[in-house]
Design an enzyme around this catalytic site. Structure first.
Site, PDB file in Angstrom:
ATOM      1  N   HIS B  44      19.336  20.058   5.094  1.00  0.00           N
ATOM      2  CA  HIS B  44      19.087  19.765   3.691  1.00  0.00           C
ATOM      3  C   HIS B  44      20.348  19.191   3.040  1.00  0.00           C
ATOM      4  CE1 HIS B  44      15.417  22.640   3.064  1.00  0.00           C
ATOM      5  NE2 HIS B  44      15.169  21.674   3.923  1.00  0.00           N
ATOM      6  N   GLU B  46      21.997  20.089   0.322  1.00  0.00           N
ATOM      7  CA  GLU B  46      23.021  21.039  -0.122  1.00  0.00           C
ATOM      8  C   GLU B  46      23.859  21.510   1.064  1.00  0.00           C
ATOM      9  OE1 GLU B  46      19.758  21.107  -0.557  1.00  0.00           O
ATOM     10  OE2 GLU B  46      19.159  22.234  -2.342  1.00  0.00           O
ATOM     11  N   CYS B  69      16.180  25.359  -2.066  1.00  0.00           N
ATOM     12  CA  CYS B  69      15.108  26.169  -1.472  1.00  0.00           C
ATOM     13  C   CYS B  69      15.523  27.638  -1.383  1.00  0.00           C
ATOM     14  CB  CYS B  69      14.718  25.631  -0.102  1.00  0.00           C
ATOM     15  SG  CYS B  69      16.026  25.710   1.130  1.00  0.00           S
ATOM     16  N   SER B 163      -0.878 -19.250   4.428  1.00  0.00           N
ATOM     17  CA  SER B 163      -0.251 -18.332   3.469  1.00  0.00           C
ATOM     18  C   SER B 163       1.254 -18.254   3.671  1.00  0.00           C
ATOM     19  CB  SER B 163      -0.864 -16.936   3.616  1.00  0.00           C
ATOM     20  OG  SER B 163      -0.580 -16.408   4.886  1.00  0.00           O
ATOM     21  N   TRP B 165       4.765 -20.226   3.403  1.00  0.00           N
ATOM     22  CA  TRP B 165       5.045 -19.024   2.637  1.00  0.00           C
ATOM     23  C   TRP B 165       4.714 -19.282   1.180  1.00  0.00           C
ATOM     24  CZ3 TRP B 165       5.711 -14.785   5.295  1.00  0.00           C
ATOM     25  CH2 TRP B 165       6.268 -14.849   6.575  1.00  0.00           C
ATOM     26  N   THR B 191      -6.600  -8.603   8.572  1.00  0.00           N
ATOM     27  CA  THR B 191      -5.197  -9.041   8.531  1.00  0.00           C
ATOM     28  C   THR B 191      -4.534  -8.804   9.880  1.00  0.00           C
ATOM     29  OG1 THR B 191      -5.033  -8.562   6.177  1.00  0.00           O
ATOM     30  CG2 THR B 191      -2.966  -8.628   7.392  1.00  0.00           C
ATOM     31  N   GLY B 242      -5.380  -6.958   3.824  1.00  0.00           N
ATOM     32  CA  GLY B 242      -5.575  -8.052   2.906  1.00  0.00           C
ATOM     33  C   GLY B 242      -6.345  -7.644   1.666  1.00  0.00           C
TER      34      GLY B 242
END
Lengths: 308, 308
Positions: B44, B46, B69, B163, B165, B191, B242
């Protein structure tokens, strides 16, 4: 010059075929006269400012957004002569007048009278402020703004046709101010017949500024987008819809400016903002538009794109 | 706390089911320890900051983005205990931990040890930084971001499917950074099959941060948008397309954040960004999204919308 440009905006869309010019006279740091081209094109800005200043014109500096005219017309004297007669000491000009009757002659007249002339001050802002006149001079047609009001996904209506309202009251009020800055608004026959749009300026105090309404159709006011060139006393056309009319103007490369009002909503299935604009490939879509301005209008966002 | 929030972003998309926490220890105005939840969820934040500070933790102030925690786990001791043992004098907490094993217990442990506790510092920023963990806690599913890359008129491809770019290299690089902040990327089968997208992080030094790829289809990884709730160790899902997949998530009200990359181009006829999202009327489209951030990326504009 910024103040003169502000004055010039007062009659944008009301002065064709004349340019909307602004002029300001300053003597000893004090504004002694302000003028702007009046509706219909006369009096000119300089004549109005000189009349207001009277004897205080002598020795003053005139800031004017376009080169003073050099030609005497039945409607009034030449502004370059008026400035000389009034004894103005200096004239600062944003932009030369491309009209062949003036083009450089105005400056020559002023200098011949012993007036100190400065040119090119805030020239690009002046080009934007007088875009209608300049486009008419350079291309022989009005300056065309296409307005689109869409959802984030580019829709202008639900599949049912429901389109009221996508944008909020602030955006709609802004669009009405834009109407007041155009001599004519144009829609397609489909939009005209289905929506019967008012196409007027519904803002307190500006009702009288409602522009001429034009319908694009084989039997309408305009049969083809290029026919806008034939319109008399129209230097600014606002195209307001629908998708096929917008696409027809884009296909002909007749859009100079794009006003895009976008609401923070998603529509999904629905009517698209544009029909077929005749794009061959993606590469040819690029490099045509640059973002010129953007602002929030309530929760909607306005983007203004200028054609390169 | 701003610095601690910055640290917490380092492993966003790598710590599920644990939150991505940041912590910083300051003594006499000098930073003596910095920590953030490590990939996989441990150590963690800490614990890492305390280990770095060593004896300098005594008397220090700890700024931590989530309540420490209170529960000992087989994977490590409770952070509240560690802070108390290290002799930290003060703890500033951005946000309470909704996890029932801690929820208030962390603060109670700290106070019982005589530590001065401040709560609620930069709370809203902490909510945004740990949106994945918090959405999992509150709704039992990952936080979902929908990415769209469109033209100004909301198109994602030409009629031919072309598509590449629409957006430029700066926008595409930004989208790859976003990928690195998600445990999983999801696309629809269409897609996946037509584009065979890499869906990886193609940025120097971040290649190892490529997220898990998921395909939405009856026989894919996910048969229905709601099934994302069942994914283990996934608290952030990026939906990349898509149009039908995007619409499926919107229909189910499963999109928390919208990343809208827009190129300054018009496409006209073409493929729309979204399929049918099941909208009954325009009124129900409003009030769902607010603009949270916007910036230019090259000549493209990014807008980030957050769900209300």
């Amino acid at each position: 010059m910024g103040a003169a440009l502000g004055l010039s905006e007062r009659t944008r869309g009301r002065t064709a075929p004349n340019p909307n010019v602004g002029a300001i006279l300053v003597r000893d740091g004090i504004v002694v006269g302000r003028g702007w081209t009046q509706s219909g094109g006369r009096p000119h800005a300089e004549a109005m400012a000189l009349a207001q200043a009277g004897a205080k014109s002598r020795g003053a500096t005139c800031y004017v957004t376009l080169e003073p005219c050099a030609h005497v017309s039945p409607r009034g004297p030449a502004c370059a002569d008026l400035l000389a007669e009034a004894g103005v000491a200096r004239v600062a000009i944003a932009l030369g007048d491309p009209d062949p009757r003036t083009n450089g002659q105005g400056v020559a007249t002023l200098r011949a009278a012993g007036i100190d002339v400065v040119e090119g001050l805030a020239e690009s802002q002046a080009r934007a402020a007088m875009a209608g006149f300049l486009t008419r001079q350079a291309k022989g047609r009005p300056f065309v703004t296409l307005k689109l009001a869409t959802s984030l996904d580019g829709r202008i209506a639900l599949p049912s046709g429901e389109s009221r309202w996508i944008t909020g009251p602030e955006a709609r009020a802004h669009a009405h101010v834009e109407r007041a800055r155009h001599e004519a608004i144009l829609v397609g026959r489909g939009t005209w017949e289905s929506d019967r749009p008012g196409l007027d300026v519904r803002l307190p105090g500006l009702e009288s500024r409602s522009p001429r309404r034009l319908v694009l159709s084989a039997d309408g006011d305009i049969a083809h987008p290029a026919d806008i060139a034939k319109l008399e006393a129209v230097d600014h056309v606002l195209v307001e819809g629908g998708a096929e009319t917008a696409a027809a103007f884009l296909r002909e490369n007749l859009v100079d400016r794009l006003l895009l009002y976008r609401a923070p909503i998603l529509i999904g299935a629905g009517k698209s903002a544009l029909g077929d604009i005749g794009l061959a490939d993606l590469a040819s879509a690029h490099g045509r538009w640059r973002l010129a301005d953007t602002r929030m209008l309530g929760s909607d966002r306005l983007e203004v794109y200028a054609s390169f």
